[in-house]
Design an enzyme around this catalytic site. Sequence first.
Site, short mmCIF file in Angstrom:
data_model
loop_
_atom_site.label_atom_id
_atom_site.label_comp_id
_atom_site.label_asym_id
_atom_site.label_seq_id
_atom_site.Cartn_x
_atom_site.Cartn_y
_atom_site.Cartn_z
N ASP A 33 0.88 -1.12 -0.04
CA ASP A 33 -0.02 -0.05 -0.18
C ASP A 33 0.88 1.24 -0.06
O ASP A 33 1.87 1.36 0.66
CB ASP A 33 -0.91 0.09 1.22
CG ASP A 33 -2.15 0.98 1.33
OD1 ASP A 33 -2.44 1.37 0.19
OD2 ASP A 33 -2.58 1.44 2.13
N ASN A 81 -10.27 -2.23 -6.80
CA ASN A 81 -9.22 -1.34 -7.76
C ASN A 81 -9.84 -1.18 -9.15
O ASN A 81 -9.59 -0.38 -10.05
CB ASN A 81 -7.94 -1.90 -8.01
CG ASN A 81 -7.12 -1.75 -6.65
OD1 ASN A 81 -6.18 -2.78 -6.43
ND2 ASN A 81 -7.58 -0.85 -5.52
#
Length: 262
Positions: A33, A81
Amino acid sequence: MNLRDLVYGLYARRVGGRLDHDQVPKHIGVILDGNRRWAKASGGSAVEGHQAGADKISELLGWCSETDVEVVTLWLLSTDNFDRPESELTPLLGIIENTVRQLASDGRWRVHHVGTLDLLPARTQTVLKEAEEATAGVNTSRAGGSGKGIIVNVAVGYGGRQEIADAVRSLLLEHSSRGTTFEELAEVVSTDLISEHLYTRGQPDPDLVIRTSGEQRLSGFMLWQSAHSEYYFCEVFWPAFRKVDFLRALRDYAARHRRYGA
């Protein structure tokens, strides 16, 4: 090399030298991340951030190999995503494809896809399938010492809830093909039976889950498998993740007392 790099290198060697290899997690899950935030902070684009994050993966796997880790699960693309703009998603998929090809060509890793293939473009599906086939013969047994390959799970098009739904669907279809009635299935269904239909079936559950960028949540990562995992949240963005950060995570893990609810 500047003074800061030299100091970090010396510190990493010190931490690594004190690491008890008997206490190293066998399976590490990593939520990679902070690529976009790292890029923004350095004045770059989101695509540049994703590429920098992809470049960091080979370093991580090298560190894992040095410390006797046997399985690494890398969360590269979540089902959430797919809501990103096409201008970012298309290059990101290209970066992922190139990364998977590089992992497969390395010769040290057995690549295994975890996720829903049907959600991915045909080209990405092909790359993942070919990587699995090309690395199927990599020896991942570490009996008699280290130096063997690592199983690298590439989580692409992955969501924890989706995985559980897919596992239940697979279980139902398998028993339906056998002629098992719902009543009979209800009598035998168990956590072990469901585990046999997960993307990671046959693998140990993750001992340690690392998330970079300072976020302290799992976001659906390996919901089923991480029931007894230890978590380590690191403040640095993924592209800036260093060996010393990795060793600190292992040191922190080794210091914990895992009770599994006992």
